[in-house]
Motif scaffolding. Structure first.
Motif, mmCIF file in Angstrom:
data_model
loop_
_atom_site.group_PDB
_atom_site.id
_atom_site.type_symbol
_atom_site.label_atom_id
_atom_site.label_comp_id
_atom_site.label_asym_id
_atom_site.label_seq_id
_atom_site.Cartn_x
_atom_site.Cartn_y
_atom_site.Cartn_z
ATOM 1 N N HIS A 167 0.849 -1.195 0.000
ATOM 2 C CA HIS A 167 0.000 0.000 0.000
ATOM 3 C C HIS A 167 0.886 1.247 0.000
ATOM 4 O O HIS A 167 2.071 1.185 0.348
ATOM 5 C CB HIS A 167 -0.972 0.016 1.198
ATOM 6 C CG HIS A 167 -0.321 -0.136 2.542
ATOM 7 N ND1 HIS A 167 -1.033 -0.173 3.714
ATOM 8 C CD2 HIS A 167 0.986 -0.249 2.910
ATOM 9 C CE1 HIS A 167 -0.204 -0.313 4.737
ATOM 10 N NE2 HIS A 167 1.014 -0.351 4.272
ATOM 11 N N ARG A 193 0.189 -6.877 -4.605
ATOM 12 C CA ARG A 193 -0.318 -7.853 -3.641
ATOM 13 C C ARG A 193 -0.417 -9.221 -4.291
ATOM 14 O O ARG A 193 -0.772 -9.324 -5.462
ATOM 15 C CB ARG A 193 -1.700 -7.446 -3.126
ATOM 16 C CG ARG A 193 -1.577 -6.404 -2.058
ATOM 17 C CD ARG A 193 -2.886 -6.098 -1.399
ATOM 18 N NE ARG A 193 -2.815 -4.740 -0.886
ATOM 19 C CZ ARG A 193 -3.819 -4.078 -0.376
ATOM 20 N NH1 ARG A 193 -5.008 -4.637 -0.308
ATOM 21 N NH2 ARG A 193 -3.646 -2.850 0.076
ATOM 22 N N GLU A 209 -2.801 7.750 -1.339
ATOM 23 C CA GLU A 209 -2.885 7.854 0.113
ATOM 24 C C GLU A 209 -2.936 9.337 0.469
ATOM 25 O O GLU A 209 -2.379 10.162 -0.247
ATOM 26 C CB GLU A 209 -1.597 7.235 0.667
ATOM 27 C CG GLU A 209 -1.429 7.296 2.152
ATOM 28 C CD GLU A 209 -2.172 6.176 2.835
ATOM 29 O OE1 GLU A 209 -2.601 5.233 2.151
ATOM 30 O OE2 GLU A 209 -2.314 6.254 4.065
ATOM 31 N N CYS A 282 -10.225 5.060 5.850
ATOM 32 C CA CYS A 282 -9.710 6.294 6.449
ATOM 33 C C CYS A 282 -9.744 6.197 7.977
ATOM 34 O O CYS A 282 -10.239 5.218 8.537
ATOM 35 C CB CYS A 282 -10.535 7.490 5.992
ATOM 36 S SG CYS A 282 -12.210 7.491 6.651
ATOM 37 N N ALA A 304 -5.845 10.174 8.025
ATOM 38 C CA ALA A 304 -5.270 9.571 6.825
ATOM 39 C C ALA A 304 -6.385 8.886 6.057
ATOM 40 O O ALA A 304 -7.427 8.541 6.629
ATOM 41 C CB ALA A 304 -4.190 8.569 7.207
ATOM 42 N N PHE A 305 -6.168 8.723 4.788
ATOM 43 C CA PHE A 305 -7.138 7.978 3.978
ATOM 44 C C PHE A 305 -6.378 7.317 2.835
ATOM 45 O O PHE A 305 -5.253 7.729 2.501
ATOM 46 C CB PHE A 305 -8.243 8.902 3.443
ATOM 47 C CG PHE A 305 -7.727 10.103 2.704
ATOM 48 C CD1 PHE A 305 -7.436 10.034 1.349
ATOM 49 C CD2 PHE A 305 -7.511 11.317 3.377
ATOM 50 C CE1 PHE A 305 -6.946 11.142 0.681
ATOM 51 C CE2 PHE A 305 -7.015 12.427 2.696
ATOM 52 C CZ PHE A 305 -6.733 12.346 1.348
#
Ligand code: DAH
Length: 340
Positions: A167, A193, A209, A282, A304-305
């Motif tokens: 991520h 992934r 992000e 988030c 954060a998201f």
């Protein structure tokens, strides 16, 4: 007769015309109705039977040679004629190459970054090959978390672990390392992934992000920022809802749904009758994450998201199979020209 054939072979091989008309004249002379070849064929009828086999072969070779040579000369002259004319006529309009179009994933990634840049965010990037600290440990992943398993993550080396980032939250960590609050960044990038490829999953995809850290940042700020994003991305009518969730790096955490823009929230097969579509995760940055990165969690808070670019692009463009984004079939890509 043999002499005649040999003489014609020599003639054909040496023939060096300057114009197409000369080639045509030569063709008639050799292959025409009253040409040399037909004359030989007439003579051939009178040849003794024991000679027929060998002579017949030679005549065939002669015919093939003549046909091939004439076709070749015609072709060469036509090509050089077009080359000459295109150089000579300087007033001809230029030939225009086909223009490419931007990839739909790039279009949507840029749009996401643009929307947040209007809220004062800058763009940060980071490496795709990462270590355990930036992808997991600094983000408060417990040692037994399933994402640390080979089944979910592509490892390049073990002990110490080097891996492909799963991520873009890793860029949060890299940003906190270099920058003191206030921090406001969006971090686009490719992630990896270990997933089986299907219409809704791929082992390579893109995320953006977001991270906002300052004094007195609240959950209400988070909600309002995401609502602004949803309206900019999906239209003024878009609404959002937040469902409680869990991520190691945020507390509290939530999953964000946007009202389905295809049915306007009434329910359709894209939103599976619910009227809502999930678009991102988030939450408020966990104090452990702030502390792990040397930020005083008593003074600062943040949110954060993180969202999948393919997912947003699928919803925005009504694309049902995510694999289309990776095949680079121009018939698919061309449709997004106007979305630029
Ligand atoms: N990193 C998460 C993922 O890949 C997405 C995410 C969820 C990012 C919540 C966040 C967040 O920053 O707060 O699934």
């Amino acid at each position: 007769m043999i002499d005649k054939i040999n003489q014609l072979v020599g003639l054909i091989e040496e023939f060096a015309p300057r114009t197409a008309a000369e080639v045509e004249e030569f063709r008639i002379k050799i292959l025409g109705k009253k040409g040399e070849l037909n004359a030989i064929m007439e003579e051939f009828k009178k040849v003794a039977p024991e000679m027929k086999r060998e002579l017949g072969q030679r005549i065939n070779q002669l015919k093939n040679l003549a046909q091939e040579r004439i076709a070749e000369l015609k072709n060469n002259l036509a090509q050089s004629a077009s080359a000459v004319s295109s150089v000579e006529d300087m007033s001809r309009p230029g030939s225009c190459g086909t223009l490419g179009s931007r990839h739909p994933i790039s279009i949507v990634r840029n749009e996401i970054c643009d929307i947040f840049s209007r809220l004062g965010y800058t763009v940060a990037e980071g490496p795709e090959i990462e270590d355990d600290w930036h992808v997991f440990s600094a983000l408060n992943f417990p040692p037994e978390h399933p994402a640390r398993d080979m089944q979910d993550t592509f490892f390049i080396e073990k002990n110490p672990d080097i891996l492909l980032r799963t991520h873009t939250s890793s860029i949060q960590v890299r940003t906190m390392e270099r920058q003191r609050p206030p921090i406001r960044v969006v971090c686009p990038g490719r992630v990896f992934r270990n997933e089986a490829i299907s219409y809704r999953a791929h082992c390579i995809f893109h995320q953006v992000e977001g991270l906002y850290i300052d004094e007195n940042v609240s959950f209400a700020d988070l909600k309002q920022s995401i609502l602004y994003f949803a309206k900019e991305m999906f239209g003024e009518k878009a609404t959002i809802r937040l469902r409680p969730s869990y991520f190691p790096f945020t507390e509290p955490s939530a999953e964000v749904d946007v009202s389905c823009n295809l049915c306007g929230g009434k329910g359709c097969n894209v939103c599976k009758g619910t009227g809502w579509l999930e678009i991102m995760g988030c939450g408020m940055v966990d104090p452990n994450v702030l502390e792990a990165n040397g930020i005083d969690s008593n003074k600062y808070s943040g949110f954060a998201f993180g969202m999948g670019v393919e997912r947003i692009a699928m919803l925005k463009f009504g694309v049902k199979d995510l694999r289309l984004y990776f095949e680079n079939d121009v018939r698919f890509l061309r449709q997004f020209d106007s979305a630029l």
